[in-house]
Scaffold this motif. Structure first.
Motif, mmCIF file in Angstrom:
data_model
loop_
_atom_site.group_PDB
_atom_site.id
_atom_site.type_symbol
_atom_site.label_atom_id
_atom_site.label_comp_id
_atom_site.label_asym_id
_atom_site.label_seq_id
_atom_site.Cartn_x
_atom_site.Cartn_y
_atom_site.Cartn_z
ATOM 1 N N UNK A 9 28.942 -49.318 -19.273
ATOM 2 C CA UNK A 9 28.696 -49.321 -20.722
ATOM 3 C C UNK A 9 29.628 -50.320 -21.374
ATOM 4 N N UNK A 10 29.074 -51.173 -22.198
ATOM 5 C CA UNK A 10 29.897 -52.136 -22.912
ATOM 6 C C UNK A 10 30.807 -51.393 -23.886
ATOM 7 N N UNK A 11 32.087 -51.746 -23.961
ATOM 8 C CA UNK A 11 33.025 -50.997 -24.823
ATOM 9 C C UNK A 11 32.667 -51.026 -26.301
ATOM 10 N N UNK A 12 31.844 -51.975 -26.719
ATOM 11 C CA UNK A 12 31.477 -52.066 -28.131
ATOM 12 C C UNK A 12 30.115 -51.446 -28.431
ATOM 13 N N UNK A 13 29.491 -50.826 -27.426
ATOM 14 C CA UNK A 13 28.234 -50.132 -27.681
ATOM 15 C C UNK A 13 28.469 -48.961 -28.628
ATOM 16 N N UNK A 14 27.481 -48.703 -29.461
ATOM 17 C CA UNK A 14 27.608 -47.649 -30.455
ATOM 18 C C UNK A 14 27.614 -46.272 -29.793
ATOM 19 N N UNK A 15 28.473 -45.383 -30.295
ATOM 20 C CA UNK A 15 28.510 -44.001 -29.882
ATOM 21 C C UNK A 15 28.012 -43.115 -31.016
ATOM 22 N N UNK A 16 27.452 -41.942 -30.678
ATOM 23 C CA UNK A 16 27.076 -40.993 -31.725
ATOM 24 C C UNK A 16 28.239 -40.052 -32.005
ATOM 25 N N UNK A 22 23.941 -44.404 -25.897
ATOM 26 C CA UNK A 22 22.490 -44.278 -25.743
ATOM 27 C C UNK A 22 22.100 -44.110 -24.282
ATOM 28 N N UNK A 23 22.823 -44.763 -23.386
ATOM 29 C CA UNK A 23 22.496 -44.674 -21.965
ATOM 30 C C UNK A 23 22.658 -43.255 -21.429
ATOM 31 N N UNK A 24 23.479 -42.443 -22.108
ATOM 32 C CA UNK A 24 23.663 -41.058 -21.687
ATOM 33 C C UNK A 24 22.415 -40.219 -21.922
ATOM 34 N N UNK A 25 21.442 -40.773 -22.660
ATOM 35 C CA UNK A 25 20.191 -40.068 -22.943
ATOM 36 C C UNK A 25 19.016 -40.631 -22.141
ATOM 37 N N UNK A 53 22.301 -36.493 -32.384
ATOM 38 C CA UNK A 53 23.470 -35.887 -31.727
ATOM 39 C C UNK A 53 23.081 -34.650 -30.913
ATOM 40 N N UNK A 54 21.973 -34.749 -30.211
ATOM 41 C CA UNK A 54 21.534 -33.661 -29.346
ATOM 42 C C UNK A 54 22.359 -33.687 -28.059
ATOM 43 N N UNK A 55 22.867 -32.535 -27.655
ATOM 44 C CA UNK A 55 23.583 -32.438 -26.393
ATOM 45 C C UNK A 55 22.563 -32.381 -25.250
ATOM 46 N N UNK A 56 22.555 -33.359 -24.364
ATOM 47 C CA UNK A 56 21.518 -33.407 -23.327
ATOM 48 C C UNK A 56 21.416 -32.131 -22.490
ATOM 49 N N UNK A 77 18.444 -37.618 -18.531
ATOM 50 C CA UNK A 77 18.686 -37.349 -17.121
ATOM 51 C C UNK A 77 19.558 -36.118 -16.902
ATOM 52 N N UNK A 78 20.357 -35.733 -17.903
ATOM 53 C CA UNK A 78 21.287 -34.614 -17.756
ATOM 54 C C UNK A 78 20.734 -33.320 -18.355
ATOM 55 N N UNK A 79 19.458 -33.320 -18.701
ATOM 56 C CA UNK A 79 18.829 -32.118 -19.256
ATOM 57 C C UNK A 79 18.217 -31.283 -18.138
ATOM 58 N N UNK A 80 17.857 -30.042 -18.464
ATOM 59 C CA UNK A 80 17.091 -29.218 -17.544
ATOM 60 C C UNK A 80 15.650 -29.730 -17.514
ATOM 61 N N UNK A 81 14.945 -29.526 -16.407
ATOM 62 C CA UNK A 81 13.573 -29.998 -16.323
ATOM 63 C C UNK A 81 12.719 -29.127 -15.432
ATOM 64 N N UNK A 82 11.442 -28.995 -15.792
ATOM 65 C CA UNK A 82 10.497 -28.236 -14.970
ATOM 66 C C UNK A 82 9.116 -28.857 -15.120
ATOM 67 N N UNK A 83 8.568 -29.300 -13.997
ATOM 68 C CA UNK A 83 7.219 -29.871 -13.968
ATOM 69 C C UNK A 83 6.266 -28.798 -13.461
#
Length: 349
Positions: A9-16, A22-25, A53-56, A77-83
């Protein structure tokens, strides 16, 4: 070839406000066709959750079967999932939500998964006002099984196989309004400026939040005779109309003001979209249904937020369920004792 995304992650990328990037989502790399509208929907979900600001780890992603039902793998990617199985996502979502009301439930479905095999379950999850976000990625065909007509294919629309649909189409937005959904909207996968706020509103809504998203299929709706196509695009798409080769295409995008109409050139043709007038009373279901009918008669598709019930009570409110997840209830909570049992029996006499 590696299919892993870099963790840098670039150090100047925006955080919430949670300190997340954003990559964390984001999720895995998409295996859908290049230019598929579903990938644009995934990007809009990522952006909406990042901005809200949703917690994944507090999100549960659910889906059925189809191209659309693959997309939860491509966000959060860090959320729960069910197909789940074909058309059965609503019942799985209902069970999960009843067991744990603390999670945010996001269901992704398609026009086949919802309007055909899943129609019965969709009807009941809407009328029960389950607290979830329900997204339909609607491309008017079965993209996963070579482009057969779906329940949302317009009457008279000619498929890639050369057959015109003899049946009236199902308008899922009108159906959701009639069934009692308390947040109803329609978006276009290529209009991120409109779609992201619609998803953010759905995430914040308490109750059944339904968004029908027009999402172009770049592979099986690229034929002359489609009701989404006009002469100009037909002339340019005839060369690949009968081929199974999937060309690399650009993402379809559009931006236009509320109250305006715009012809969007899709890979299969053009479709006329119209954003609702800001003076629409979104608390009135009847006015939304009338508008849908009037625009349909003119061959236009109405997009935007059509209805919201700000005083909505979800299924937990209706059934007066426990405030805590079932996993946190002790034996004493679940077995209140003889006095409570006698009281219940007495109330039934």
């Amino acid at each position: 070839m590696s299919y892993l995304k870099p963790g840098f992650s670039h150090p100047h990328h925006q955080q919430n406000n949670l300190g997340l990037y954003r990559k964390d989502y984001e999720g895995a790399l998409s295996t859908l066709c290049a230019g598929c509208g579903h990938d644009s929907v995934s990007a809009a979900i990522v952006q909406a959750c990042f901005e809200a600001d949703v917690e994944p780890h507090r999100v549960a992603k659910l889906s059925g079967i189809g191209c659309s039902s693959k997309t939860p793998n491509y966000f959060l990617n860090h959320a729960h999932g069910f197909n789940s199985v074909h058309g059965r996502m609503p019942s799985v979502a209902t069970g999960a939500c009843m067991a744990n009301r603390e999670l945010i439930y996001v269901g992704v479905s398609g026009d086949g998964d919802t309007a055909s095999i899943g129609m019965g379950q969709f009807a009941h999850v809407a009328r029960r006002n389950l607290n979830m976000v329900y997204l339909v990625e609607n491309n008017g065909c079965y993209g996963l099984t070579k482009g057969q007509d779906s329940a949302t294919t317009d009457m008279g629309s000619v498929s890639k196989a050369g057959r015109a649909s003899p049946f009236e189409s199902i308008d899922l937005v009108a159906l959701a309004l009639q069934l009692g959904a308390t947040y109803v909207a329609r978006g276009f996968s290529g209009d991120k400026e409109q779609l992201v706020p619609l998803i953010r509103g759905a995430l914040a809504h308490r109750g059944f939040a339904f968004i029908d998203i027009i999402s172009p299929c770049v592979t099986f709706n690229n034929n002359p005779g489609s009701t989404k196509g006009y002469e100009y695009v037909r002339e340019h798409m005839q060369a690949v109309g009968q081929a199974d080769f999937i060309p690399v295409r650009e993402e379809v995008t559009a931006s236009y003001e509320p109250g305006c109409s715009v012809e969007v050139a899709l890979h299969d043709g053009s479709v006329c979209l119209n954003k609702i007038d800001p003076e629409l009373d979104i608390s009135d279901r009847a006015s939304a249904l009338r508008l849908l009918d009037s625009y349909k008669e003119r061959g236009e598709i109405l997009t935007g937020l059509l209805h919201v019930d700000r005083d909505s009570e979800d299924l937990h409110d209706t059934l007066e369920t426990a405030d805590r997840p079932l996993r946190d209830l002790s034996e004493q909570d679940l077995c209140p004792g003889q006095v409570a049992l006698d009281s219940i029996n007495q109330s039934c006499r």
